[in-house]
Design a protein around this motif. Structure first.
Motif, short mmCIF file in Angstrom:
data_model
loop_
_atom_site.label_atom_id
_atom_site.label_comp_id
_atom_site.label_asym_id
_atom_site.label_seq_id
_atom_site.Cartn_x
_atom_site.Cartn_y
_atom_site.Cartn_z
N UNK A 267 0.86 -1.18 0.00
CA UNK A 267 0.00 0.00 0.00
C UNK A 267 0.90 1.24 0.00
N UNK A 268 1.13 1.78 -1.18
CA UNK A 268 1.94 2.98 -1.29
C UNK A 268 3.43 2.75 -1.30
N UNK A 269 3.86 1.51 -1.25
CA UNK A 269 5.29 1.20 -1.24
C UNK A 269 5.82 0.92 -2.63
N UNK A 270 7.07 1.29 -2.87
CA UNK A 270 7.72 1.02 -4.15
C UNK A 270 7.97 -0.47 -4.34
N UNK B 70 -0.60 -3.99 -5.70
CA UNK B 70 -0.03 -2.72 -5.31
C UNK B 70 -1.11 -1.65 -5.42
N UNK B 71 -1.35 -0.92 -4.33
CA UNK B 71 -2.32 0.17 -4.32
C UNK B 71 -1.57 1.48 -4.11
N UNK B 72 -1.85 2.45 -4.98
CA UNK B 72 -1.14 3.72 -4.93
C UNK B 72 -2.13 4.87 -4.89
N UNK B 73 -1.84 5.87 -4.05
CA UNK B 73 -2.61 7.09 -4.03
C UNK B 73 -1.96 8.14 -4.91
N UNK B 74 -2.31 9.39 -4.67
CA UNK B 74 -1.87 10.48 -5.56
C UNK B 74 -0.60 11.17 -5.08
N UNK B 75 -0.03 10.74 -3.97
CA UNK B 75 1.18 11.37 -3.45
C UNK B 75 2.40 10.82 -4.17
N UNK C 253 -2.84 5.79 1.49
CA UNK C 253 -3.26 4.45 1.06
C UNK C 253 -3.92 3.65 2.17
N UNK C 254 -4.05 4.23 3.36
CA UNK C 254 -4.80 3.57 4.43
C UNK C 254 -6.26 4.01 4.45
N UNK C 255 -6.71 4.54 3.34
CA UNK C 255 -8.11 4.94 3.20
C UNK C 255 -9.00 3.70 3.35
N UNK C 256 -10.18 3.85 3.97
CA UNK C 256 -11.05 2.69 4.20
C UNK C 256 -11.46 1.96 2.92
N UNK C 257 -11.64 2.69 1.81
CA UNK C 257 -12.02 2.00 0.58
C UNK C 257 -10.90 1.08 0.11
N UNK C 258 -9.66 1.53 0.23
CA UNK C 258 -8.51 0.70 -0.16
C UNK C 258 -8.42 -0.53 0.74
N UNK C 259 -8.58 -0.34 2.03
CA UNK C 259 -8.52 -1.47 2.95
C UNK C 259 -9.66 -2.45 2.69
N UNK C 260 -10.82 -1.94 2.31
CA UNK C 260 -11.92 -2.83 1.93
C UNK C 260 -11.56 -3.65 0.70
#
Length: 259
Positions: free
Chosen positions: A158-161, A182-187, A220-227
């Motif tokens: 989650x957000x890691x390279x 791999x889940x990535x946000x906008x940062x 990336x610890x957003x609840x939708x991602x964790x779901x």
């Protein structure tokens, strides 16, 4: 790429939503040495649970698991948080992962010790062990699983390279069979687009599958991602994929796993 979630506001990093979500139910948390454990609601000792190993980000510790794994699911998994080997402050409140050969070896031993400890304390299915990490912990999660793919049912960052150095794809034939997400946000400060595209090209050339998902949130610890993490893991276990995906074309052809 798959874009699954969009919202204008960034997710907060204080886990207040997670605490609110599971404060209404009985949560069992236990600590043993460098590991913290979460037992699902109405834990059934006669059922073999999947095990989720949580690797925290830089500057945190194993207690982060107690907020994250219940937010992934209150009843599907036993969770164990593993602490990184190096302290980042003199008080020992934060820890970091070491990407050196010795640091990788220490982390691997910590993970396998945590699996053994979980097996002696609880009823887990050792064929259903997933390692999940946040940012630097996500990089280490992928690295460890790639080095020992037979030991893990899947790995999630989650957000890691994607890991570089120390030959992460040395066990290539087995790595091709390892489900990875791999889940990535906008940062982009955590994973610049140019670096991501370079790593995707390398994976494509090596014919290694990766389920890449991008979200319009910064954390990336957003609840939708964790779901979605919960549904991805359950899809591995049940063989049924229930995620709501929408395929988007990228500038580079990438081979994605059909997890």
């Amino acid at each position: 790429m798959n874009r699954l979630w969009s919202e204008n506001a960034s997710a907060s990093g204080n886990f207040s939503w997670a605490k609110k979500q599971h404060s209404q139910s009985a949560v069992t948390l236990e600590t043993c040495g460098r590991s913290s454990f979460f037992l699902p609601v109405q834990y059934e000792p006669n059922y073999q649970y999947p095990l989720v190993i949580w690797l925290h980000n830089e500057g945190s510790d194993q207690s982060q698991m107690s907020s994250v794994v219940p937010a992934i699911s209150m009843q599907n998994y036993i969770g164990v948080g593993v602490r990184a080997p190096r302290a980042t402050d003199s008080q020992g409140h934060g820890f970091s992962w070491l990407q050196s050969e010795s640091g990788i070896a220490i982390t691997e031993q910590s993970l396998f010790d945590a699996i053994d400890l979980a097996s002696t304390r609880y009823n887990i299915n050792r064929d259903r062990v997933c390692v999940v990490g946040y940012r630097e912990g996500g990089t280490m999660a992928l690295r460890t699983a790639l080095r020992h793919p037979a030991a893990f049912a899947g790995a999630i960052s989650l957000g890691g390279r994607f890991p570089t150095g120390s030959r992460p794809l040395a066990n290539l034939a087995a790595a091709r069979k390892l489900p990875m997400m791999m889940a990535l946000g906008t940062d982009e400060s955590t994973y610049p687009t140019n670096d991501l595209c370079r790593d995707l090209r390398h994976l494509h050339a090596a014919r290694v599958g990766l389920d890449l998902r991008q979200y319009d949130v910064r954390n990336e610890l957003h609840p939708q991602i964790l779901s979605d993490v919960n549904e991805w893991i359950m899809a591995l276990i049940t063989g049924i994929d229930t995620l709501r995906t929408a395929t988007m074309c990228d500038t580079e052809p990438v081979e994605f796993s059909a997890n």
